[in-house]
Scaffold this motif. Structure first.
Motif, PDB file in Angstrom:
ATOM      1  N   GLN A  23     -39.047 -28.471 -13.150  1.00  0.00           N
ATOM      2  CA  GLN A  23     -38.518 -29.435 -12.184  1.00  0.00           C
ATOM      3  C   GLN A  23     -38.408 -28.722 -10.686  1.00  0.00           C
ATOM      4  OE1 GLN A  23     -35.123 -31.332 -14.192  1.00  0.00           O
ATOM      5  NE2 GLN A  23     -36.071 -33.019 -14.491  1.00  0.00           N
ATOM      6  N   THR A  24     -38.109 -27.493 -10.666  1.00  0.00           N
ATOM      7  CA  THR A  24     -37.985 -26.849  -9.389  1.00  0.00           C
ATOM      8  C   THR A  24     -39.340 -26.185  -8.898  1.00  0.00           C
ATOM      9  OG1 THR A  24     -37.392 -24.592 -10.647  1.00  0.00           O
ATOM     10  CG2 THR A  24     -35.614 -26.046  -9.761  1.00  0.00           C
ATOM     11  N   GLY A  25     -40.581 -26.467  -9.743  1.00  0.00           N
ATOM     12  CA  GLY A  25     -41.730 -26.018  -9.286  1.00  0.00           C
ATOM     13  C   GLY A  25     -42.215 -25.004 -10.123  1.00  0.00           C
ATOM     14  N   CYS A  66     -46.540 -34.408 -16.497  1.00  0.00           N
ATOM     15  CA  CYS A  66     -46.632 -33.687 -15.270  1.00  0.00           C
ATOM     16  C   CYS A  66     -46.106 -34.521 -14.014  1.00  0.00           C
ATOM     17  CB  CYS A  66     -47.807 -33.089 -15.008  1.00  0.00           C
ATOM     18  SG  CYS A  66     -48.317 -31.809 -16.087  1.00  0.00           S
ATOM     19  N   ARG A  67     -46.585 -35.668 -13.808  1.00  0.00           N
ATOM     20  CA  ARG A  67     -46.115 -36.653 -12.597  1.00  0.00           C
ATOM     21  C   ARG A  67     -44.766 -36.918 -12.476  1.00  0.00           C
ATOM     22  NH1 ARG A  67     -51.413 -40.405 -13.532  1.00  0.00           N
ATOM     23  NH2 ARG A  67     -52.967 -38.854 -12.248  1.00  0.00           N
ATOM     24  N   LYS A  68     -44.257 -37.201 -13.845  1.00  0.00           N
ATOM     25  CA  LYS A  68     -42.911 -37.941 -13.849  1.00  0.00           C
ATOM     26  C   LYS A  68     -41.649 -37.088 -14.068  1.00  0.00           C
ATOM     27  CE  LYS A  68     -44.723 -41.988 -13.284  1.00  0.00           C
ATOM     28  NZ  LYS A  68     -44.379 -43.398 -13.172  1.00  0.00           N
ATOM     29  N   LEU A  69     -41.957 -35.696 -14.471  1.00  0.00           N
ATOM     30  CA  LEU A  69     -40.758 -34.575 -14.848  1.00  0.00           C
ATOM     31  C   LEU A  69     -39.967 -34.735 -13.872  1.00  0.00           C
ATOM     32  CD1 LEU A  69     -40.222 -32.808 -17.309  1.00  0.00           C
ATOM     33  CD2 LEU A  69     -41.362 -30.858 -16.093  1.00  0.00           C
ATOM     34  N   SER A  70     -40.203 -34.699 -12.616  1.00  0.00           N
ATOM     35  CA  SER A  70     -39.009 -34.621 -11.441  1.00  0.00           C
ATOM     36  C   SER A  70     -38.207 -35.699 -11.552  1.00  0.00           C
ATOM     37  CB  SER A  70     -39.810 -34.220 -10.196  1.00  0.00           C
ATOM     38  OG  SER A  70     -40.764 -35.582  -9.761  1.00  0.00           O
ATOM     39  N   PHE A  71     -38.669 -36.665 -12.229  1.00  0.00           N
ATOM     40  CA  PHE A  71     -37.742 -37.900 -12.092  1.00  0.00           C
ATOM     41  C   PHE A  71     -36.940 -38.090 -13.586  1.00  0.00           C
ATOM     42  CE2 PHE A  71     -41.568 -39.446 -10.079  1.00  0.00           C
ATOM     43  CZ  PHE A  71     -40.739 -39.400  -8.557  1.00  0.00           C
ATOM     44  N   ARG A  73     -33.887 -37.441 -15.432  1.00  0.00           N
ATOM     45  CA  ARG A  73     -32.345 -36.889 -15.243  1.00  0.00           C
ATOM     46  C   ARG A  73     -31.988 -36.324 -16.043  1.00  0.00           C
ATOM     47  NH1 ARG A  73     -30.642 -43.071 -13.910  1.00  0.00           N
ATOM     48  NH2 ARG A  73     -32.629 -43.681 -12.653  1.00  0.00           N
TER      49      ARG A  73
END
Length: 187
Positions: A23-25, A66-71, A73
């Motif tokens: 999530q941090t890249g 990959c697209r939604k991992l940052s969302f 929670r």
């Protein structure tokens, strides 16, 4: 039993750390997450939709992860989250491919037959048996018995009430029992 629980907790902690890093890249953490999730997702998707659609669904599932991992929670629920994504995409593909048949209303005599020589079904035998139940029941059966999840976890993944999950599981098991019983009766 306790060792298995500790190993599962350790695996969950490692996976949670990988999710946070991804999530941090951190690209290598994302690659490791996808690599670890590949086999269980492929088994689940193949069982749910069949081998002919599995590659497309797995690819689309990987892209969505990959697209939604940052969302995401709560990183600790990564596995359930990936199975939920795979379920949604598989159901969409099944509907599009017109394989979503309302088998709930069909009498057992309309179901195709299997090789009656199946004793303990192999993975292929088990998967071919699952063609005799609706995709909704198939998803519960696969999550419960192939992915070894509890009924509560399976219901959460599919975003359905626990009562609905129990009904679908009962329907699926009953349908399979009827089919296997009818196959073993002498003509």
């Amino acid at each position: 039993m306790q060792a298995r629980t500790q190993a599962k907790e350790s695996e969950t902690v490692d996976q949670t750390l990988l999710v946070l890093l991804a999530q941090t890249g951190d690209r290598s953490a994302l690659e490791q997450l996808l690599h670890d999730a590949y086999s269980p997702l492929r088994r689940y998707i193949t069982g749910l939709s069949g081998a002919d659609l599995a590659d497309d669904i797995l690819q689309e599932t990987s892209l969505q992860i990959c697209r939604k991992l940052s969302f995401l929670r709560e990183p600790a629920v990564f596995r359930a989250w990936t199975l939920r994504i795979a379920s949604r995409i598989a159901f969409s593909h099944l509907k599009h491919a017109r394989r979503w048949h309302p088998l709930d209303d069909l009498p057992p005599e309309h179901l195709t037959t299997l090789d009656p020589g199946l004793g303990e079904p192999s993975d292929e035998g088990f998967l071919s048996l699952l063609d005799h139940v609706s995709p909704a029941s198939r998803a519960i059966l696969l999550l419960r018995y192939q992915q070894d999840l509890t009924l509560e976890e399976s219901a959460a993944i599919l975003e359905i009430p626990i009562g609905t999950a129990k009904s679908r599981l009962h329907y699926g098991v009953s349908t399979l029992r009827k089919h296997l019983t009818s196959e073993r009766k002498p003509a």
